[in-house]
Design a protein around this motif. Sequence first.
Motif, PDB file in Angstrom:
ATOM      1  N   PRO A 107       0.844  -1.579   0.151  1.00 36.65           N
ATOM      2  CA  PRO A 107       0.004  -0.451   0.183  1.00 36.65           C
ATOM      3  C   PRO A 107       0.543   1.422   0.347  1.00 36.65           C
ATOM      4  CG  PRO A 107       0.232  -1.280   2.315  1.00 36.65           C
ATOM      5  CD  PRO A 107       1.082  -2.228   1.620  1.00 36.65           C
ATOM      6  N   ARG A 108       1.161   1.440  -1.322  1.00 46.77           N
ATOM      7  CA  ARG A 108       2.597   2.708  -1.450  1.00 46.77           C
ATOM      8  C   ARG A 108       2.371   3.307  -2.869  1.00 46.77           C
ATOM      9  NH1 ARG A 108       7.397   1.353  -2.607  1.00 46.77           N
ATOM     10  NH2 ARG A 108       8.177  -0.920  -2.551  1.00 46.77           N
ATOM     11  N   TYR A 111      -1.009   4.362  -4.610  1.00 50.17           N
ATOM     12  CA  TYR A 111      -1.991   3.721  -3.625  1.00 50.17           C
ATOM     13  C   TYR A 111      -2.989   4.792  -2.678  1.00 50.17           C
ATOM     14  CZ  TYR A 111      -4.635   1.485  -0.284  1.00 50.17           C
ATOM     15  OH  TYR A 111      -6.244   0.573   0.767  1.00 50.17           O
ATOM     16  N   ARG A 112      -4.228   4.524  -2.808  1.00 53.85           N
ATOM     17  CA  ARG A 112      -5.143   5.523  -2.213  1.00 53.85           C
ATOM     18  C   ARG A 112      -6.592   4.464  -2.303  1.00 53.85           C
ATOM     19  NH1 ARG A 112      -1.116   7.789  -2.816  1.00 53.85           N
ATOM     20  NH2 ARG A 112      -1.259  10.555  -3.137  1.00 53.85           N
ATOM     21  N   PRO A 113      -7.172   4.275  -1.240  1.00 57.69           N
ATOM     22  CA  PRO A 113      -8.261   3.419  -0.587  1.00 57.69           C
ATOM     23  C   PRO A 113      -8.697   3.749  -1.314  1.00 57.69           C
ATOM     24  CG  PRO A 113      -7.046   4.075   1.103  1.00 57.69           C
ATOM     25  CD  PRO A 113      -6.583   4.821   0.516  1.00 57.69           C
ATOM     26  N   PHE A 137       0.320  -4.614   4.253  1.00 60.79           N
ATOM     27  CA  PHE A 137      -0.806  -4.410   5.093  1.00 60.79           C
ATOM     28  C   PHE A 137      -0.537  -4.213   7.640  1.00 60.79           C
ATOM     29  CE2 PHE A 137      -1.934  -2.737   0.919  1.00 60.79           C
ATOM     30  CZ  PHE A 137      -3.495  -2.573   1.473  1.00 60.79           C
ATOM     31  N   THR A 138      -0.884  -2.951   7.876  1.00 57.29           N
ATOM     32  CA  THR A 138      -1.116  -3.001   9.009  1.00 57.29           C
ATOM     33  C   THR A 138      -2.685  -2.986   8.655  1.00 57.29           C
ATOM     34  OG1 THR A 138      -1.635  -0.843   8.789  1.00 57.29           O
ATOM     35  CG2 THR A 138       0.955  -1.502   8.973  1.00 57.29           C
ATOM     36  N   ASP A 140      -4.257  -0.714  10.918  1.00 59.82           N
ATOM     37  CA  ASP A 140      -5.006   0.261  10.362  1.00 59.82           C
ATOM     38  C   ASP A 140      -5.520   0.424   9.038  1.00 59.82           C
ATOM     39  OD1 ASP A 140      -5.095   1.064  13.171  1.00 59.82           O
ATOM     40  OD2 ASP A 140      -3.230   2.743  12.964  1.00 59.82           O
ATOM     41  N   GLN A 141      -4.423  -0.547   8.027  1.00 60.79           N
ATOM     42  CA  GLN A 141      -4.514  -0.180   7.352  1.00 60.79           C
ATOM     43  C   GLN A 141      -5.587  -1.313   5.958  1.00 60.79           C
ATOM     44  OE1 GLN A 141      -0.327  -0.594   5.605  1.00 60.79           O
ATOM     45  NE2 GLN A 141      -0.405   1.093   5.289  1.00 60.79           N
ATOM     46  N   GLU A 144      -9.544   0.777   6.353  1.00 63.91           N
ATOM     47  CA  GLU A 144      -9.520   1.052   5.737  1.00 63.91           C
ATOM     48  C   GLU A 144      -9.908   0.574   4.409  1.00 63.91           C
ATOM     49  OE1 GLU A 144      -9.570   5.499   3.583  1.00 63.91           O
ATOM     50  OE2 GLU A 144      -9.642   4.706   6.209  1.00 63.91           O
ATOM     51  N   ALA A 145      -9.084  -0.232   4.298  1.00 63.77           N
ATOM     52  CA  ALA A 145      -9.476  -0.721   3.084  1.00 63.77           C
ATOM     53  C   ALA A 145     -11.059  -1.555   3.425  1.00 63.77           C
ATOM     54  CB  ALA A 145      -8.855  -2.070   2.656  1.00 63.77           C
TER      55      ALA A 145
END
Length: 264
Positions: A107-108, A111-113, A137-138, A140-141, A144-145
């Motif tokens: 996710p970099r 990357y924009r969810p 991913f973490t 938190d990510q 968000e996903a």
Amino acid sequence: MSRPSPVPPLGLGTMGLSGDSGRETVTTALELGYRHLDTAQIYENEAVVGDGLRAALDRGAVERDEVLVATKVWVDDLHPDRFRDSVETSREKLGVDTIDLLYLHRPRGPYRPETTLPLFDAVRDDGLVDHVGVSNFTTDQLVEARRHLDAPIVAHQTEYHPLFRRPALLADAREHDYTVVAYSPLAGGRVFDLDPVVAVADERGVSPAAVSIAWLRAKGLAVVPKASSRDHLRANLAAADLTLDEEAVARLDAIETEEELFPE
């Protein structure tokens, strides 16, 4: 009630496989009983994996619907103008009508969810992809996903081994009913020098590699170790069926050293 996972518990990690030898490794793995092939665009070997799969199909070693073929979209191709073409290219290189599991590799970059994840929904809706996953991913990510992805996340691939443990990720997977897939399960070979792993291996009459894989399986993770020789392929397959008791699992859990091999 949890849904059955489409992800077989042991897969072949293919990073570094190339050429005729890589193709034959894939074919041999399938002949031995592997039903999960893991590659990525950045590995630059999707065609090798596809050729190995095709050879196994031609030999009658396996049926296509028995094998989960997974690949990952690299960060450069997460841009909306490049994403679909990259997925089509991966599909062609793999030689499959449908990619069974498509991961977002990291996710970099672009990357924009809110804009990236609907792209995964779209290729799934159009039949290019069967299942969607994420990687590296973490927690938190992941939260968000899930806000921006209509398709269920069926797998989260992450580095996981006795030197790098992330119990919060396992808790999230249990809560949201998906499979955590461990890459680098042997910690880049470091498990062979970890005293608790070696001790358990000696007691069980198996290799440290087998103990590390069995420890991951005891925690419910799927595992994608790399291997190239027939002996190592066979040993990893057997390790997935090795059962460790709670005391052995706790000894590996108690390892205090932490080492992440692939940080951001």
